[in-house]
Design an enzyme around this catalytic site. Structure first.
Site, PDB file in Angstrom:
ATOM      1  N   CYS A   1       0.640  -0.687  -0.302  1.00  0.00           N
ATOM      2  CA  CYS A   1       0.196   0.135  -0.343  1.00  0.00           C
ATOM      3  C   CYS A   1       0.653   1.173  -0.123  1.00  0.00           C
ATOM      4  O   CYS A   1       1.662   1.439   0.469  1.00  0.00           O
ATOM      5  CB  CYS A   1      -1.194  -0.104   1.290  1.00  0.00           C
TER       6      CYS A   1
ATOM      7  N   CYS B   1       0.257   4.186   2.901  1.00  0.00           N
ATOM      8  CA  CYS B   1       0.677   3.395   3.902  1.00  0.00           C
ATOM      9  C   CYS B   1       2.224   3.261   4.362  1.00  0.00           C
ATOM     10  O   CYS B   1       2.320   3.479   5.227  1.00  0.00           O
ATOM     11  CB  CYS B   1       0.640   1.455   4.657  1.00  0.00           C
TER      12      CYS B   1
END
Length: 142
Positions: A65, A68
């Protein structure tokens, strides 16, 4: 008229490539920041015990991600500053799906601040350090 189209197309294409390159460089630089030693890495097995008492900020994330990877260094900074007052934790949702499913985590990064085992505040998407610090401080005072 056909020439103008190709000139404009070329300029837009170059701008698109440049924006992708800048994003790549940002993510690459964020990935080089080592996580804090004060972060608590959670698993499905350790999750409930770690959040049961006090205030815990939990970052739900995954390795693949991109947002993230941007949020990670912010969470590490918070851990360096306030790990003596609150638990600052990370849980990889790809390898710990049971906890993520139980909490209804559908988008990442998601950050949930727990107070004595109960969700206090939930954030979805990348958040700034000041927003997260304000929420943790509110949970500590509540």
């Amino acid at each position: 008229m056909n020439t103008y189209f190709w000139i404009i197309f070329g300029i837009l294409f170059a701008a698109l490539i440049f924006s992708f390159y800048r994003r790549y460089k940002l993510v690459a630089s964020m990935s080089k920041v080592p996580p804090s030693d004060k972060l608590i890495i959670l698993t499905d097995a350790t999750f409930k015990k770690q959040i049961a008492k006090g205030v815990a900020l939990v970052d739900f994330w995954a390795e693949w991600c991109t947002p993230c990877k941007i949020q990670g260094p912010v969470v590490s900074e918070i851990a360096e500053e306030i790990s003596d007052q609150a638990k600052i934790c990370k849980l990889d949702v790809q390898h710990n799906q049971r906890t993520a499913t139980q909490l209804g985590i559908r988008n990442i990064p998601t950050i949930i601040i727990f107070k004595d085992g109960k969700p206090f505040k939930k954030f979805v998407g990348v958040k700034t350090k000041s927003v997260l610090m304000k929420a943790v401080n509110a949970a500590l005072k509540a």
